[in-house]
Design an enzyme around this catalytic site. Structure first.
Site, short mmCIF file in Angstrom:
data_model
loop_
_atom_site.label_atom_id
_atom_site.label_comp_id
_atom_site.label_asym_id
_atom_site.label_seq_id
_atom_site.Cartn_x
_atom_site.Cartn_y
_atom_site.Cartn_z
N ARG A 36 -9.08 -11.35 -3.97
CA ARG A 36 -9.92 -12.44 -3.47
C ARG A 36 -9.08 -13.67 -3.10
NH1 ARG A 36 -13.24 -13.21 -8.76
NH2 ARG A 36 -11.09 -13.00 -9.47
N GLU A 79 -5.18 -22.75 -13.58
CA GLU A 79 -5.57 -23.90 -14.38
C GLU A 79 -4.68 -25.06 -13.91
OE1 GLU A 79 -5.13 -23.04 -18.51
OE2 GLU A 79 -6.79 -21.57 -18.56
N GLN A 83 -8.70 -41.28 -14.49
CA GLN A 83 -9.16 -41.38 -13.10
C GLN A 83 -8.56 -40.26 -12.29
OE1 GLN A 83 -9.24 -45.51 -11.54
NE2 GLN A 83 -8.24 -44.69 -9.69
N ASP A 84 -9.35 -39.68 -11.41
CA ASP A 84 -8.88 -38.67 -10.45
C ASP A 84 -8.92 -39.31 -9.07
OD1 ASP A 84 -9.94 -35.37 -11.61
OD2 ASP A 84 -7.94 -36.15 -11.16
N ASN A 85 -7.85 -39.18 -8.31
CA ASN A 85 -7.79 -39.76 -6.97
C ASN A 85 -7.58 -38.66 -5.94
OD1 ASN A 85 -7.91 -42.34 -8.15
ND2 ASN A 85 -5.69 -42.46 -8.30
N ARG A 107 2.44 -42.95 2.46
CA ARG A 107 1.71 -43.79 1.51
C ARG A 107 2.66 -44.15 0.38
NH1 ARG A 107 -4.18 -43.18 1.82
NH2 ARG A 107 -4.74 -41.76 3.55
N HIS A 158 4.33 -47.11 -4.38
CA HIS A 158 3.45 -47.96 -5.18
C HIS A 158 3.65 -47.75 -6.68
CE1 HIS A 158 0.49 -47.57 -1.56
NE2 HIS A 158 1.51 -48.38 -1.28
N LYS A 194 1.25 -40.53 -13.30
CA LYS A 194 0.52 -39.80 -12.26
C LYS A 194 0.88 -38.33 -12.29
CE LYS A 194 0.70 -43.93 -9.40
NZ LYS A 194 1.39 -44.61 -8.28
N HIS A 204 5.86 -44.57 -6.65
CA HIS A 204 5.50 -43.27 -6.09
C HIS A 204 5.06 -43.41 -4.65
CE1 HIS A 204 2.36 -40.08 -5.27
NE2 HIS A 204 3.49 -39.40 -5.34
N TYR A 262 -4.56 -36.61 -7.31
CA TYR A 262 -3.73 -36.95 -8.46
C TYR A 262 -4.52 -37.64 -9.56
CZ TYR A 262 -3.25 -41.20 -5.60
OH TYR A 262 -3.49 -42.29 -4.81
N LYS A 314 -0.16 -52.97 4.57
CA LYS A 314 0.39 -53.41 3.26
C LYS A 314 1.75 -52.78 3.01
CE LYS A 314 -1.02 -51.12 -0.36
NZ LYS A 314 -1.86 -50.55 -1.45
N ASP A 315 1.86 -51.49 3.28
CA ASP A 315 3.12 -50.80 2.98
C ASP A 315 4.23 -51.21 3.95
OD1 ASP A 315 1.59 -47.65 1.88
OD2 ASP A 315 1.86 -49.60 0.90
C1 LIG Z 1 -5.13 -46.52 -5.38
C2 LIG Z 1 -6.56 -46.96 -5.30
C3 LIG Z 1 -7.06 -47.58 -4.18
N1 LIG Z 1 -8.38 -47.96 -4.15
C4 LIG Z 1 -8.88 -48.59 -2.92
C5 LIG Z 1 -8.11 -49.82 -2.49
C6 LIG Z 1 -8.16 -49.77 -0.99
O1 LIG Z 1 -9.31 -50.46 -0.52
C7 LIG Z 1 -8.30 -48.31 -0.64
C8 LIG Z 1 -7.01 -47.68 -0.14
O2 LIG Z 1 -5.99 -47.99 -1.07
P1 LIG Z 1 -4.49 -47.81 -0.69
O3 LIG Z 1 -4.27 -48.17 0.75
O4 LIG Z 1 -3.65 -48.51 -1.73
O5 LIG Z 1 -4.32 -46.22 -0.84
P2 LIG Z 1 -2.91 -45.46 -0.84
O6 LIG Z 1 -1.96 -46.09 0.15
O7 LIG Z 1 -3.22 -44.02 -0.72
O8 LIG Z 1 -2.34 -45.77 -2.29
C9 LIG Z 1 -1.97 -44.74 -3.19
O9 LIG Z 1 -0.81 -44.19 -2.67
C10 LIG Z 1 0.30 -43.96 -3.51
C11 LIG Z 1 0.91 -42.67 -3.06
C12 LIG Z 1 0.07 -43.98 -4.94
O10 LIG Z 1 0.79 -43.35 -5.73
C13 LIG Z 1 -0.98 -44.83 -5.48
O11 LIG Z 1 -1.70 -44.10 -6.47
C14 LIG Z 1 -1.92 -45.39 -4.54
O12 LIG Z 1 -1.48 -46.73 -4.41
O13 LIG Z 1 -8.70 -47.65 -1.85
C15 LIG Z 1 -9.23 -47.75 -5.21
O14 LIG Z 1 -10.43 -48.12 -5.16
N2 LIG Z 1 -8.74 -47.15 -6.33
C16 LIG Z 1 -7.44 -46.74 -6.41
O15 LIG Z 1 -7.06 -46.18 -7.47
#
Ligand SMILES: Cc1cn([C@H]2C[C@H](O)[C@@H](COP(=O)(O)OP(=O)(O)O[C@H]3O[C@H](C)C(=O)[C@H](O)[C@H]3O)O2)c(=O)[nH]c1=O
Length: 187
Positions: A23, A28, A46-48, A59, A62, A72, A119, A132, A168-169
């Site tokens: 299949r 896990e 928290q799970d992202n 990305r 951070h 993470k 990261h 993550y 931002k980045d």
């Molecule tokens: C990280 C995070 C973001 N947000 C909101 C804040 C912003 O309005 C929106 C996008 O956030 P951001 O542009 O910071 O997302 P990434 O650029 O993917 O950031 C992540 O990317 C790198 C790879 C990482 O390791 C971090 O965990 C995380 O900073 O989600 C949330 O509501 N909760 C969260 O935990």
């Protein structure tokens, strides 16, 4: 589950056991006991998940400062990434050093990155989804970034890196100019 060390202390590559059959497969992706037996116990809070449409999306890099510094556990659900962790702990013997490892949906690889490391990743395929776990909640106030393509870091990003980067980045400080880092030096 296979756990291997990396040149950065405490950063681990984790590959769960894959149960394949006609299949497909079952894994896990996280098991409290298995991770604890490997010294990777954490209380995830928290799970992202992020989807990046364009290959070459970067990305990061951070990290969050205490009291919301995060460990993470990163994996790829669809596509492929070059995942990068940079030691941002002043006084660490590997301060400013990084590891870069490819994580893929098919390979099921995961990267365990403790607090104290910045990261980031570059996607290598369209529509790459990264998931993550973190052991501290998001804190906009404690969130910091360093410039993903800071020449001093010497990260060998793929040629397509930077195809899509958040505003931002794009303006994050270089490591040498970052003011808010971790500090392992004796008080
Ligand atoms: C990280 C995070 C973001 N947000 C909101 C804040 C912003 O309005 C929106 C996008 O956030 P951001 O542009 O910071 O997302 P990434 O650029 O993917 O950031 C992540 O990317 C790198 C790879 C990482 O390791 C971090 O965990 C995380 O900073 O989600 C949330 O509501 N909760 C969260 O935990």
């Amino acid at each position: 589950m296979q756990v291997t060390s990396t040149p950065l202390s405490d950063v681990r590559l984790v590959v769960p056991k894959r149960f394949g059959d006609a299949r497909g497969y079952f894994v896990e992706t996280w098991n409290e006991q298995a991770f604890a037996l490997n010294g990777l116990e954490r209380r995830w809070v928290q799970d992202n998940q992020s989807l990046s449409a364009t290959p070459g999306t970067v990305r990061g890099l951070h990290y969050q400062l205490d009291p919301f510094a995060q460990t993470k556990l990163i994996r790829v659900l669809t596509g492929r990434i070059l995942d990068v962790a940079v030691d941002v702990r002043r006084g660490s013997p590997t301060f400013g050093q990084h590891i870069a490892v490819e994580l893929t949906a098919g390979g099921l690889e995961q990267l365990f990155i403790p607090a104290g490391f910045a990261h980031g990743f570059c996607t290598l395929e369209p529509d790459t989804t990264v998931a993550y776990k973190v052991d501290a909640p998001y804190s906009k106030e404690c969130e910091r970034a360093i410039l993903w393509n800071d020449p001093a870091l010497g990260i060998d990003w793929p040629a397509l890196a930077g195809a899509s980067v958040s505003d931002k980045d794009a303006v994050a400080p270089r490591l040498a100019d970052a003011t808010d880092l971790f500090d392992m030096r004796p008080a």
